[in-house]
Motif scaffolding. Structure first.
Motif, PDB file in Angstrom:
ATOM      1  N   LEU A   8       0.838  -1.201   0.000  1.00 20.22           N
ATOM      2  CA  LEU A   8       0.000   0.000   0.000  1.00 20.22           C
ATOM      3  C   LEU A   8       0.870   1.246   0.000  1.00 20.22           C
ATOM      4  CD1 LEU A   8      -2.956   0.975   0.079  1.00 20.22           C
ATOM      5  CD2 LEU A   8      -2.717   1.105   2.561  1.00 20.22           C
ATOM      6  N   HIS A   9       0.615   2.123  -0.944  1.00 17.37           N
ATOM      7  CA  HIS A   9       1.384   3.357  -1.083  1.00 17.37           C
ATOM      8  C   HIS A   9       1.215   4.224   0.170  1.00 17.37           C
ATOM      9  CE1 HIS A   9       2.689   7.219  -2.708  1.00 17.37           C
ATOM     10  NE2 HIS A   9       3.297   6.513  -3.665  1.00 17.37           N
ATOM     11  N   PRO A  10       2.294   4.861   0.650  1.00 14.10           N
ATOM     12  CA  PRO A  10       2.204   5.701   1.856  1.00 14.10           C
ATOM     13  C   PRO A  10       1.163   6.821   1.749  1.00 14.10           C
ATOM     14  CG  PRO A  10       4.503   5.344   1.264  1.00 14.10           C
ATOM     15  CD  PRO A  10       3.673   4.756   0.159  1.00 14.10           C
ATOM     16  N   ASP A  11       0.943   7.370   0.549  1.00 16.32           N
ATOM     17  CA  ASP A  11      -0.074   8.416   0.387  1.00 16.32           C
ATOM     18  C   ASP A  11      -1.471   7.869   0.690  1.00 16.32           C
ATOM     19  OD1 ASP A  11       1.965  10.093  -0.357  1.00 16.32           O
ATOM     20  OD2 ASP A  11       1.329  10.301  -2.451  1.00 16.32           O
ATOM     21  N   LEU A  12      -1.738   6.627   0.271  1.00 13.41           N
ATOM     22  CA  LEU A  12      -3.038   6.021   0.563  1.00 13.41           C
ATOM     23  C   LEU A  12      -3.170   5.718   2.050  1.00 13.41           C
ATOM     24  CD1 LEU A  12      -3.588   3.600  -2.437  1.00 13.41           C
ATOM     25  CD2 LEU A  12      -4.863   5.673  -1.908  1.00 13.41           C
ATOM     26  N   LEU A  13      -2.104   5.238   2.651  1.00 13.94           N
ATOM     27  CA  LEU A  13      -2.125   4.950   4.079  1.00 13.94           C
ATOM     28  C   LEU A  13      -2.440   6.222   4.868  1.00 13.94           C
ATOM     29  CD1 LEU A  13      -1.789   2.603   6.006  1.00 13.94           C
ATOM     30  CD2 LEU A  13       0.637   3.125   6.136  1.00 13.94           C
ATOM     31  N   ALA A  14      -1.871   7.335   4.448  1.00 10.23           N
ATOM     32  CA  ALA A  14      -2.151   8.617   5.105  1.00 10.23           C
ATOM     33  C   ALA A  14      -3.620   9.013   4.925  1.00 10.23           C
ATOM     34  CB  ALA A  14      -1.236   9.703   4.546  1.00 10.23           C
ATOM     35  N   ARG A  15      -4.173   8.789   3.729  1.00  9.65           N
ATOM     36  CA  ARG A  15      -5.590   9.102   3.485  1.00  9.65           C
ATOM     37  C   ARG A  15      -6.506   8.280   4.370  1.00  9.65           C
ATOM     38  NH1 ARG A  15      -6.486   8.586  -2.867  1.00  9.65           N
ATOM     39  NH2 ARG A  15      -4.609   9.705  -3.432  1.00  9.65           N
TER      40      ARG A  15
END
Length: 141
Positions: A8-15
């Motif tokens: 999972l991309h870190p940007d998605l994890l942040a979202r």
């Protein structure tokens, strides 16, 4: 503790750090597994009932839409947002206490459209409702 895809991309994890938004938090939704093809979450009946004391039909839909949207967002990746364009639900059984579980399975994962079926069950595994959702993947960068 939510299980996310290993890649999972870190940007998605942040979202996703806000539990999918304010409404899922208010409704007590807890995510167990999140992935593009398969996701699972649960929600308490208490606090989400309608006037006669059973789980509100809209609560079924919120659980379904939360799972379908997050699953679509994972499929789309960090350059896209998932925007719901169609949702429907068939309620087949009621519940007045305990927890319900939503199990989300991909029907179609395309370049711009994702469709998921979310089956909502009680703690005994009885099907309460079936939700089907289609999301449009909108490019954001």
């Amino acid at each position: 503790m939510t299980q996310y895809p290993a890649d999972l991309h870190p940007d998605l994890l942040a979202r996703f750090s806000n539990n999918g938004g304010a409404l899922p938090v208010k409704m007590g939704i807890e995510y167990d597994i999140l992935g593009a093809d398969y996701s699972v979450a649960r929600m308490p009946v208490e606090g989400n009932t309608q006037v006669v004391g059973i789980l509100h039909g809209g609560a079924h839909v919120v659980l379904g839409e939360s799972l379908g949207s997050l699953s679509s967002a994972i499929h789309g990746g960090p350059d896209y947002v998932a925007v719901g364009i169609e949702i429907n639900a068939s309620h087949t059984r009621s519940i007045d206490s305990g927890w319900v579980t939503g199990t989300c399975t991909a029907i179609s994962l395309g370049r711009t459209l994702c469709t998921h079926e979310i089956v909502i069950t009680d703690e005994a595994g009885n099907r309460l409702s079936t939700v089907r959702m289609t999301n449009f993947l909108k490019k954001i960068r």
